[in-house]
Design an enzyme around this catalytic site. Sequence first.
Site, PDB file in Angstrom:
ATOM      1  N   ALA A  81     -18.909  -2.640  -0.704  1.00  0.00           N
ATOM      2  CA  ALA A  81     -18.882  -2.865  -2.156  1.00  0.00           C
ATOM      3  C   ALA A  81     -18.406  -1.617  -2.906  1.00  0.00           C
ATOM      4  CB  ALA A  81     -20.251  -3.315  -2.663  1.00  0.00           C
ATOM      5  N   GLN A  82     -17.232  -1.112  -2.467  1.00  0.00           N
ATOM      6  CA  GLN A  82     -16.620   0.072  -3.095  1.00  0.00           C
ATOM      7  C   GLN A  82     -17.524   1.297  -3.048  1.00  0.00           C
ATOM      8  OE1 GLN A  82     -13.427   0.390  -4.399  1.00  0.00           O
ATOM      9  NE2 GLN A  82     -13.055  -1.606  -3.487  1.00  0.00           N
ATOM     10  N   GLY A  83     -18.441   1.335  -2.101  1.00  0.00           N
ATOM     11  CA  GLY A  83     -19.304   2.496  -1.937  1.00  0.00           C
ATOM     12  C   GLY A  83     -20.723   2.296  -2.419  1.00  0.00           C
ATOM     13  N   LEU A 118     -22.965   0.361  -1.332  1.00  0.00           N
ATOM     14  CA  LEU A 118     -23.907   0.173  -0.228  1.00  0.00           C
ATOM     15  C   LEU A 118     -24.080   1.425   0.629  1.00  0.00           C
ATOM     16  CD1 LEU A 118     -22.886  -3.457   0.775  1.00  0.00           C
ATOM     17  CD2 LEU A 118     -25.120  -2.732  -0.112  1.00  0.00           C
ATOM     18  N   THR A 119     -23.437   2.507   0.258  1.00  0.00           N
ATOM     19  CA  THR A 119     -23.624   3.756   1.001  1.00  0.00           C
ATOM     20  C   THR A 119     -24.910   4.464   0.592  1.00  0.00           C
ATOM     21  OG1 THR A 119     -22.434   5.105  -0.632  1.00  0.00           O
ATOM     22  CG2 THR A 119     -21.126   4.082   1.145  1.00  0.00           C
ATOM     23  N   GLY A 120     -25.450   4.109  -0.568  1.00  0.00           N
ATOM     24  CA  GLY A 120     -26.612   4.795  -1.094  1.00  0.00           C
ATOM     25  C   GLY A 120     -26.254   6.078  -1.823  1.00  0.00           C
ATOM     26  N   LYS A 121     -24.965   6.365  -1.881  1.00  0.00           N
ATOM     27  CA  LYS A 121     -24.488   7.591  -2.531  1.00  0.00           C
ATOM     28  C   LYS A 121     -24.705   7.539  -4.035  1.00  0.00           C
ATOM     29  CE  LYS A 121     -20.123  10.175  -3.095  1.00  0.00           C
ATOM     30  NZ  LYS A 121     -18.690  10.210  -2.717  1.00  0.00           N
ATOM     31  N   PRO A 132     -16.397  -4.057   2.469  1.00  0.00           N
ATOM     32  CA  PRO A 132     -17.693  -4.398   3.064  1.00  0.00           C
ATOM     33  C   PRO A 132     -18.842  -3.528   2.577  1.00  0.00           C
ATOM     34  CG  PRO A 132     -16.411  -3.113   4.611  1.00  0.00           C
ATOM     35  CD  PRO A 132     -15.498  -3.407   3.446  1.00  0.00           C
ATOM     36  N   TYR A 139       0.847  -1.191   0.000  1.00  0.00           N
ATOM     37  CA  TYR A 139       0.000   0.000   0.000  1.00  0.00           C
ATOM     38  C   TYR A 139       0.885   1.245   0.000  1.00  0.00           C
ATOM     39  CZ  TYR A 139      -3.917  -3.063   1.370  1.00  0.00           C
ATOM     40  OH  TYR A 139      -4.873  -4.053   1.420  1.00  0.00           O
TER      41      TYR A 139
END
Length: 316
Positions: free
Chosen positions: A210-212, A214-217, A208, A61
């Site tokens: 899914a790369q964003g 699941l944020t609803g954004k 967790p 990283y």
Amino acid sequence: MESITLGQNAVSVTPLCLGTWAWGDKLFWNYGNDYGSEEVEQAFNAAIEAGTTFFDTAEVYGLGLSEELLGKFMKKTDKDIQIATKFGPLAWRFSAESVSEALTDSLKRLQVEQIALYQVHWPFTFFMSQETLMNALATEVEKGRIKTIGVSNYSQEQMQEAHQILARRGIPLAVNQVRYSLLTRQVESQGIIATAKQLGVTILAYSPLAQGLLTGKYSLDSSVNPTGARSIDPRFGKDNLRKIEPVISLLRIIGEKYSRTPAQVALNWLIAQGNVIPISGVKTAEQVKQNAGALDWKLSDDEITQLEEISRPWLK
């Protein structure tokens, strides 16, 4: 805050791990442009304040910069920080000595004498057998330079093999770090989750959210457009956003009941699986505070079941 024991080892960590891939990475995360060392140090401090003291990093990283930043930040706190980092089984690493040398370099960057969890980043080891690799790691446990051993992206069979090799040395396999979320549940259908429970191996769930997704954004009616790598990822295309909308809708409905965001509900669902610790990537203090909202409350059994049922299409 409750703690979770890594596998059958004596190392206890917080139920949420903070991922530091973005700390120093310029290729995927554009470190140094939109954010830098000041922002990630603020994220580190916010995590400590929230009681989250478990961080995941890797030697690759930021080409070591992520470890260096963590090492620098840890020197400024008297809190007990648990670090998980990773060894990359690269083509030119074919001996036990190469494992020891890589660990030495990580310890120097982190400015510590012992790491709580040392993981193998991926299972393909080119010219080094799993026997050589696992025995080299076992030796480092005996030397006291690492507390626990983990693997990452290992299949059911590969995890069983690693577990068996270590068991012959009297050392348990602590962790398998895999991609796992409501929208990536293949590790369940592949038998990885069930086998981990059987072997006493803790699951660290990366990506967790899914790369964003699941944020609803990101949604069909949102004004937010995916940028960077997301802009060319088909998962962020209209067809997939339409497909996942029922999941996002249910996350919102459940979240309203608890005054939580869809992301916080999605993380809580993973924690509710038992034996699973989500790794949530963070770049800012605000993201840390948002993630902390996934802790210290519980979904009902009925809500866990509802989320399990609506996300079944992502078992395959």
